[in-house]
Design an enzyme around this catalytic site. Structure first.
Site, PDB file in Angstrom:
ATOM      1  N   LYS A 149       0.883  -1.167   0.000  1.00 52.27           N
ATOM      2  CA  LYS A 149       0.000   0.000   0.000  1.00 52.27           C
ATOM      3  C   LYS A 149       0.920   1.216   0.000  1.00 52.27           C
ATOM      4  O   LYS A 149       1.228   1.788   1.054  1.00 52.27           O
ATOM      5  CB  LYS A 149      -0.904  -0.050   1.242  1.00 52.27           C
ATOM      6  CG  LYS A 149      -2.144   0.781   1.120  1.00 52.27           C
ATOM      7  CD  LYS A 149      -3.131   0.435   2.219  1.00 52.27           C
ATOM      8  CE  LYS A 149      -4.263   1.432   2.233  1.00 52.27           C
ATOM      9  NZ  LYS A 149      -5.087   1.466   1.030  1.00 52.27           N
TER      10      LYS A 149
HETATM   11  N1  PPE Z   1      -7.530  -2.261  -2.846  1.00 47.22           N
HETATM   12  C1  PPE Z   1      -6.998  -1.016  -2.822  1.00 47.22           C
HETATM   13  C2  PPE Z   1      -6.263  -0.520  -4.009  1.00 47.22           C
HETATM   14  C3  PPE Z   1      -7.154  -0.247  -1.667  1.00 47.22           C
HETATM   15  O1  PPE Z   1      -6.627   0.975  -1.635  1.00 47.22           O
HETATM   16  C4  PPE Z   1      -7.869  -0.759  -0.565  1.00 47.22           C
HETATM   17  C5  PPE Z   1      -8.056   0.078   0.659  1.00 47.22           C
HETATM   18  C6  PPE Z   1      -8.397  -2.065  -0.649  1.00 47.22           C
HETATM   19  C7  PPE Z   1      -8.190  -2.785  -1.798  1.00 47.22           C
HETATM   20  C8  PPE Z   1      -9.124  -2.711   0.506  1.00 47.22           C
HETATM   21  O2  PPE Z   1      -8.220  -2.984   1.551  1.00 47.22           O
HETATM   22  P1  PPE Z   1      -8.688  -3.027   3.082  1.00 47.22           P
HETATM   23  O3  PPE Z   1      -8.974  -1.621   3.479  1.00 47.22           O
HETATM   24  O4  PPE Z   1      -7.550  -3.630   3.794  1.00 47.22           O
HETATM   25  O5  PPE Z   1      -9.899  -3.855   3.143  1.00 47.22           O
HETATM   26  N2  PPE Z   1      -8.171   1.461   0.429  1.00 47.22           N
HETATM   27  C9  PPE Z   1      -7.965   2.403   1.499  1.00 47.22           C
HETATM   28  C10 PPE Z   1      -7.707   3.808   0.978  1.00 47.22           C
HETATM   29  C11 PPE Z   1      -8.891   4.554   0.468  1.00 47.22           C
HETATM   30  C12 PPE Z   1      -8.532   5.993   0.212  1.00 47.22           C
HETATM   31  O6  PPE Z   1      -9.302   6.676  -0.479  1.00 47.22           O
HETATM   32  O7  PPE Z   1      -7.519   6.480   0.698  1.00 47.22           O
HETATM   33  C13 PPE Z   1      -9.079   2.352   2.518  1.00 47.22           C
HETATM   34  O8  PPE Z   1     -10.130   1.779   2.245  1.00 47.22           O
HETATM   35  O9  PPE Z   1      -8.887   2.866   3.603  1.00 47.22           O
END
Ligand code: PPE
Length: 300
Positions: A149
């Site tokens: 991330k």
């Molecule tokens: N894919 C991506 C690309 C992603 O950024 C997130 C979280 C997920 C999947 C889901 O991951 P999880 O939160 O562990 O279930 N995205 C974060 C950032 C959003 C933002 O706008 O900044 C979030 O959901 O916090």
């Protein structure tokens, strides 16, 4: 910031911060929910593990231990008097030598908390959103690190998000470099066909989502079969139900893809969404293991 509590208006960095120029940061998105026992951070430990993993993949030494970050987050929530919030830790390369070799730049850390409502809209959470398959492919493991991330990698999501919004959609769904379904700009994706749930595997360039893992467990507890497998673009459009999951978006149903109706949120989606909400708010003992309770000073 770097071990100090700093007022919102003083939380500043130098314009030559390495991460500002080259995207050399790793971050997390975490949420705390109001429960009967006070604010509880959902799967905090798993988020901090992923933060460490992201740092490792970009050759950054974490300036603080997980336990230090955890304690600082607790105190930050308590000091701000928040009962629920979004939590954003960021570990980044600071001001130092310019140029692409970052290894002499300091690794700095900050955590911010704020109240953040439904990411894709409350309406969307209830009735589903309209999504479009993006013309942008999700970053490939040949060039970047989908498992991390990392800040700079989000330029990919930003392009897809702008394209989808300007096209009149609420969210983009990206395909991976093989043309298989990958994920949303900030969410993992699930489909339901003939009662079976499917979601793309880790080899499909997804971010290994923590909501995704939780949803798989909850769906199985509800008696559903969940399979991780490659999904063709048309399978998604022809699915009985589709939904997105992420920390910010929580569980948001998709009611239309590429202007083709999937329909109102279905029974499987609604059942999982309801139990997930119970888990997030500490109302189901089976999932109490996922809650990191924040000690807040008693009124006395
Ligand atoms: N894919 C991506 C690309 C992603 O950024 C997130 C979280 C997920 C999947 C889901 O991951 P999880 O939160 O562990 O279930 N995205 C974060 C950032 C959003 C933002 O706008 O900044 C979030 O959901 O916090």
């Amino acid at each position: 910031m770097n071990g100090e509590f700093v007022a919102w208006e003083d939380a500043k960095v130098h314009v030559l911060t390495h991460a500002l120029h080259y995207g050399t940061g790793v971050f997390e998105g975490v949420r705390a929910y109001e429960t009967d026992r006070g604010p509880a951070i959902f799967r905090h430990d798993d988020h901090l593990d992923r933060l460490e993993a992201s740092a490792k993949l970009f050759y950054m030494d974490m300036p603080f231990s997980k336990e230090q970050l955890r304690a600082a987050t607790h105190e930050l929530i308590a000091r701000n008097g928040l009962r629920s919030c979004y939590i954003r830790p960021l570990v980044y390369r600071g001001h130092g030598p310019m140029g692409l070799d970052p290894e002499d730049n300091p690794v700095e850390a900050m955590i911010a908390v704020w109240e953040w409502g439904a990411y894709l809209g409350e309406e969307g959470k209830q009735n589903g959103i309209r999504a479009k398959v993006s013309s942008w492919r999700r970053i490939s493991p040949d060039s970047l690190v989908p498992h991390a991330k990392a800040s700079g990698q989000y330029l990919n999501s930003v392009l897809a998000k702008i394209e989808s919004r300007r096209g009149g959609y609420e969210e983009a769904i990206l395909l991976d470099d093989h043309g298989h379904v990958c994920e949303g700009t900030g969410e993992n994706v699930f489909m339901v066909k003939d009662g079976v749930l499917a979601t793309p595997p880790q080899t499909a360039s997804i971010l290994n989502g923590i909501s995704r893992a939780s949803i798989m467990e909850i769906a199985r507890d509800l008696g559903h079969t969940v399979i991780e497998r490659d999904i063709a673009r048309a399978e998604l459009t022809l699915a009985d139900e589709v939904f997105l999951v992420g920390t910010a978006a929580e569980l948001t149903p998709v009611r239309e893809i590429d202007d083709i109706a999937i329909g109102k949120p279905g029974e499987v989606t609604k059942g999982i969404q309801t139990l997930y909400d119970e888990a997030l708010h500490g109302r189901d003992e089976r999932y109490a293991k996922w809650l990191d309770l924040v000690p807040v000073p008693s009124k006395a």
